[in-house]
Design a protein around this motif. Structure first.
Motif, PDB file in Angstrom:
ATOM      1  N   VAL A 142       0.824  -1.295  -0.063  1.00 24.93           N
ATOM      2  CA  VAL A 142      -0.043  -0.113   0.126  1.00 24.93           C
ATOM      3  C   VAL A 142       0.836   1.387   0.037  1.00 24.93           C
ATOM      4  O   VAL A 142       0.528   2.518  -0.622  1.00 24.93           O
ATOM      5  N   ALA A 143       1.999   1.196   0.556  1.00 23.36           N
ATOM      6  CA  ALA A 143       2.798   2.352   0.539  1.00 23.36           C
ATOM      7  C   ALA A 143       3.176   2.910  -0.897  1.00 23.36           C
ATOM      8  O   ALA A 143       3.210   4.107  -1.208  1.00 23.36           O
ATOM      9  N   THR A 144       3.460   1.807  -1.825  1.00 24.64           N
ATOM     10  CA  THR A 144       3.564   2.236  -3.117  1.00 24.64           C
ATOM     11  C   THR A 144       2.600   2.976  -3.617  1.00 24.64           C
ATOM     12  O   THR A 144       2.585   3.945  -4.530  1.00 24.64           O
ATOM     13  N   SER A 145       1.244   2.226  -3.594  1.00 21.17           N
ATOM     14  CA  SER A 145      -0.079   2.777  -4.016  1.00 21.17           C
ATOM     15  C   SER A 145      -0.106   4.289  -3.452  1.00 21.17           C
ATOM     16  O   SER A 145      -0.600   5.535  -4.405  1.00 21.17           O
ATOM     17  N   LEU A 146       0.140   4.771  -2.200  1.00 18.69           N
ATOM     18  CA  LEU A 146      -0.178   5.840  -1.861  1.00 18.69           C
ATOM     19  C   LEU A 146       0.879   7.052  -2.001  1.00 18.69           C
ATOM     20  O   LEU A 146       0.597   7.817  -2.577  1.00 18.69           O
TER      21      LEU A 146
END
Length: 223
Positions: A98-102
């Motif tokens: 999710v860090a990449t998406s954020l």
């Protein structure tokens, strides 16, 4: 009157540029077994919308600039949605967490943004009046981080002011911004429905029943 109307429209457009909303919907839904974003929700008139349609409607309660961060099921989700966001933000390395998406969502916004709202696609029971109040609070205090109150921690929906972005962009793996919000002592707001997310088919059966009782249109979509 025409001039006045143009002024109001321009002002609203400026606000949208300053406060975009990001919907994180890039995951593969492995625990669920199929794309959660495409789950069908029935409306009172017999029409159906997807779970992602519902999330886009929630985003529009916060901003006219709604961006969907997508990955695993793109472009299928784009073609199945009836409601289209301001922008689709595909993430090639969505499987890194999710860090990449954020980070991809934040990097997609323009230089005028004072902060971003962050939502996820699997909380269809969020109370729309609480969301509107959340959006207004962020606009009144654009430098203050804010998030839904989960009891022991802050979580989504969340508002991340620009000064927090470097810390958010430094996150790795399957870590959202919760730790950054907690460290920043984000204001926590009561948003009914935050605990009702969808991870398993059992969750979906329970939430679908709740939606059928309260009525999706009355609960979620902008007037």
């Amino acid at each position: 009157m025409l001039i006045r109307s143009d002024i109001i429209t321009a002002s609203r457009h400026d606000i949208d540029q300053e406060f975009p909303a990001l919907i994180l919907a890039a995951g593969a839904s492995r625990r669920f077994g199929r794309p959660k974003a495409l789950l069908a929700l029935s409306e009172g008139d017999g029409r159906k919308r997807t779970l992602l349609d519902c999330a886009i409607g929630q985003g529009r309660l916060l901003s006219r600039d709604v961006r969907v961060v997508c990955g695993a099921w793109y472009p299928l989700v784009r073609f199945r949605c009836r409601m289209q966001p301001s922008r689709w933000v595909p993430v090639a390395d969505w499987n890194e967490g999710v860090a990449t998406s954020l980070a991809a969502g934040i990097r997609s916004v323009g230089p005028r943004a004072k902060g971003v709202f962050v939502l996820v696609a699997d909380q269809p029971l969020l109370d729309k009046e609480a969301l509107r109040a959340f959006g207004e609070a962020a606009r009144c205090f654009p430098g203050l981080p804010a998030a839904a109150d989960y009891g022991r921690r802050p979580g989504v929906p969340a508002y991340l002011p620009r000064w927090l972005w470097p810390e958010v962009l430094a996150l790795e793996g399957d870590r959202g911004a919760g730790s950054v919000l907690a460290k920043a002592k984000a204001t926590r707001l009561n948003i009914p429905g935050v605990h009702e997310d969808i991870d398993t088919p059992e969750d979906w059966a329970r939430i679908r029943e709740a939606l059928s009782r309260i009525g999706l249109q009355a609960r979620q979509f902008p007037d």
